[in-house]
Design a protein around this motif. Structure first.
Motif, short mmCIF file in Angstrom:
data_model
loop_
_atom_site.label_atom_id
_atom_site.label_comp_id
_atom_site.label_asym_id
_atom_site.label_seq_id
_atom_site.Cartn_x
_atom_site.Cartn_y
_atom_site.Cartn_z
N ARG A 123 0.81 -1.41 0.04
CA ARG A 123 0.06 -0.10 0.19
C ARG A 123 0.92 1.46 0.04
O ARG A 123 0.68 2.12 -0.79
CB ARG A 123 -1.00 -0.15 1.21
CG ARG A 123 -2.01 1.09 1.25
CD ARG A 123 -2.10 2.30 1.94
NE ARG A 123 -0.99 2.39 3.03
CZ ARG A 123 -1.42 2.48 4.39
NH1 ARG A 123 -2.83 2.38 4.48
NH2 ARG A 123 -0.45 2.44 5.30
N GLN A 141 -5.70 6.70 0.59
CA GLN A 141 -6.94 6.14 0.45
C GLN A 141 -7.06 5.20 -0.94
O GLN A 141 -7.53 4.00 -1.03
CB GLN A 141 -7.99 7.08 0.47
CG GLN A 141 -9.44 6.66 0.33
CD GLN A 141 -10.46 7.83 0.06
OE1 GLN A 141 -10.09 8.70 -0.46
NE2 GLN A 141 -11.70 7.49 0.37
N MET A 142 -6.44 6.07 -1.94
CA MET A 142 -6.61 5.19 -3.44
C MET A 142 -5.82 3.96 -3.52
O MET A 142 -5.92 3.10 -3.81
CB MET A 142 -6.56 6.25 -4.33
CG MET A 142 -7.17 7.33 -4.68
SD MET A 142 -7.05 8.36 -6.15
CE MET A 142 -7.32 6.95 -7.42
N THR A 144 -4.86 2.04 -0.75
CA THR A 144 -5.76 0.97 -0.01
C THR A 144 -6.59 0.40 -1.05
O THR A 144 -6.63 -0.75 -1.18
CB THR A 144 -6.05 1.70 1.18
OG1 THR A 144 -5.05 2.04 1.93
CG2 THR A 144 -6.72 0.65 2.10
N ASP A 145 -7.60 1.11 -1.52
CA ASP A 145 -8.76 0.71 -2.38
C ASP A 145 -7.89 -0.11 -3.56
O ASP A 145 -8.75 -1.19 -3.92
CB ASP A 145 -9.35 1.83 -2.77
CG ASP A 145 -10.49 2.46 -1.65
OD1 ASP A 145 -10.19 1.93 -0.68
OD2 ASP A 145 -10.78 3.46 -1.93
N ALA A 146 -7.07 0.31 -4.02
CA ALA A 146 -6.51 -0.32 -5.22
C ALA A 146 -5.87 -1.77 -4.86
O ALA A 146 -6.33 -2.81 -5.31
CB ALA A 146 -5.14 0.38 -5.66
N LEU A 148 -7.18 -3.34 -2.26
CA LEU A 148 -8.19 -4.53 -2.00
C LEU A 148 -8.81 -4.99 -3.42
O LEU A 148 -9.38 -5.81 -3.34
CB LEU A 148 -9.02 -3.60 -1.24
CG LEU A 148 -8.63 -3.30 0.03
CD1 LEU A 148 -9.74 -2.37 0.87
CD2 LEU A 148 -8.37 -4.51 0.88
N ARG A 149 -8.93 -3.87 -4.23
CA ARG A 149 -9.61 -4.33 -5.62
C ARG A 149 -8.74 -5.44 -6.16
O ARG A 149 -9.17 -6.44 -7.13
CB ARG A 149 -9.84 -3.26 -6.64
CG ARG A 149 -10.98 -2.44 -6.12
CD ARG A 149 -11.14 -0.96 -6.61
NE ARG A 149 -11.64 -1.05 -8.08
CZ ARG A 149 -11.73 0.00 -8.74
NH1 ARG A 149 -11.58 1.37 -8.37
NH2 ARG A 149 -12.24 -0.28 -10.07
N LEU A 173 -8.28 1.36 -12.24
CA LEU A 173 -7.64 2.18 -11.07
C LEU A 173 -6.57 3.20 -11.81
O LEU A 173 -6.52 4.29 -11.20
CB LEU A 173 -6.80 1.24 -10.43
CG LEU A 173 -7.51 0.03 -9.45
CD1 LEU A 173 -6.74 -0.89 -9.10
CD2 LEU A 173 -8.03 0.96 -8.29
N GLU A 176 -9.20 6.20 -12.42
CA GLU A 176 -9.56 6.85 -11.33
C GLU A 176 -8.30 7.84 -10.74
O GLU A 176 -8.37 8.96 -10.32
CB GLU A 176 -10.11 5.92 -10.08
CG GLU A 176 -11.01 5.11 -10.53
CD GLU A 176 -11.41 4.15 -9.60
OE1 GLU A 176 -10.78 4.04 -8.56
OE2 GLU A 176 -12.44 3.30 -9.86
#
Length: 183
Positions: A123, A141-142, A144-146, A148-149, A173, A176
């Motif tokens: 991350r 934030q992005m 972390t989300d990346a 997880l995806r 991603l 985004e």
């Protein structure tokens, strides 16, 4: 006595962990796979838990070892990082970190911390790349989300054998991140 490189043992352990998880991987199977006596393996690694930090460190280094990740253009570096991660996950069809995350417990604190460090390291590497273009808070934030995806796409790949969601995740991603840089 047969000479086996430490890195070869760590790579073999990673494959056992990836295939069988923490509980299912055994030191005997590892010794057999690398051609050592079990006692010789224990001379190098005190126990199975001692292998996890090295497995995670090697995996993190391999995942983020592409020189393209050091590109001064953060967009190119981010796309390269996502591609490296996705390629590794597609090739192995599972994430050893995710597989280990479900098997390590409070009874294996060294292993638990190594797995945690692997995900935080992944991350943070993504965050550091993104922060150049979108700022630290949004980048964290992005990133972390990346992560997880991509892990979610790995679950789909492992269970369904379909890599298309991984490829779509990478494309989305990148888009985004580009959109966030314009905000």
């Amino acid at each position: 006595m047969m000479k086996v490189a430490r890195e070869d043992i760590v790579k073999a352990a990673r494959e056992l962990f990836r295939q069988y998880g923490y509980a299912g991987a055994s030191m005997q199977a590892l010794a057999t796979n690398v051609g050592l006596q079990k006692a010789s393996l224990y001379m190098r690694f005190e126990n199975k838990e001692a292998l996890v930090p090295e497995v995670m460190a090697l995996t993190l280094a391999e995942t983020f070892g592409d020189p393209a990740l050091d590109n001064p253009d953060w967009r190119i570096a981010y796309a390269a990082a996502l591609q490296c991660m996705a390629s590794g996950l597609i090739e192995s069809r599972r994430c050893v970190g995710l597989h280990l995350a479900y098997g390590v417990t409070d009874e294996t604190p060294e292993a638990r911390e190594a797995v945690r460090g692997f995900f935080l390291g992944s991350r943070n590497r993504l965050k550091d790349i993104l922060a150049v273009g979108i700022g630290v808070e949004r980048a964290e934030q992005m990133a972390t989300d990346a992560l997880l995806r991509l892990e979610g796409a790995t679950l789909w790949l492992a269970s369904m054998g379909d890599a298309a969601p991984m490829e779509r995740a990478v494309t989305a991603l990148i888009a985004e991140a580009d959109a966030a840089s314009l905000e």
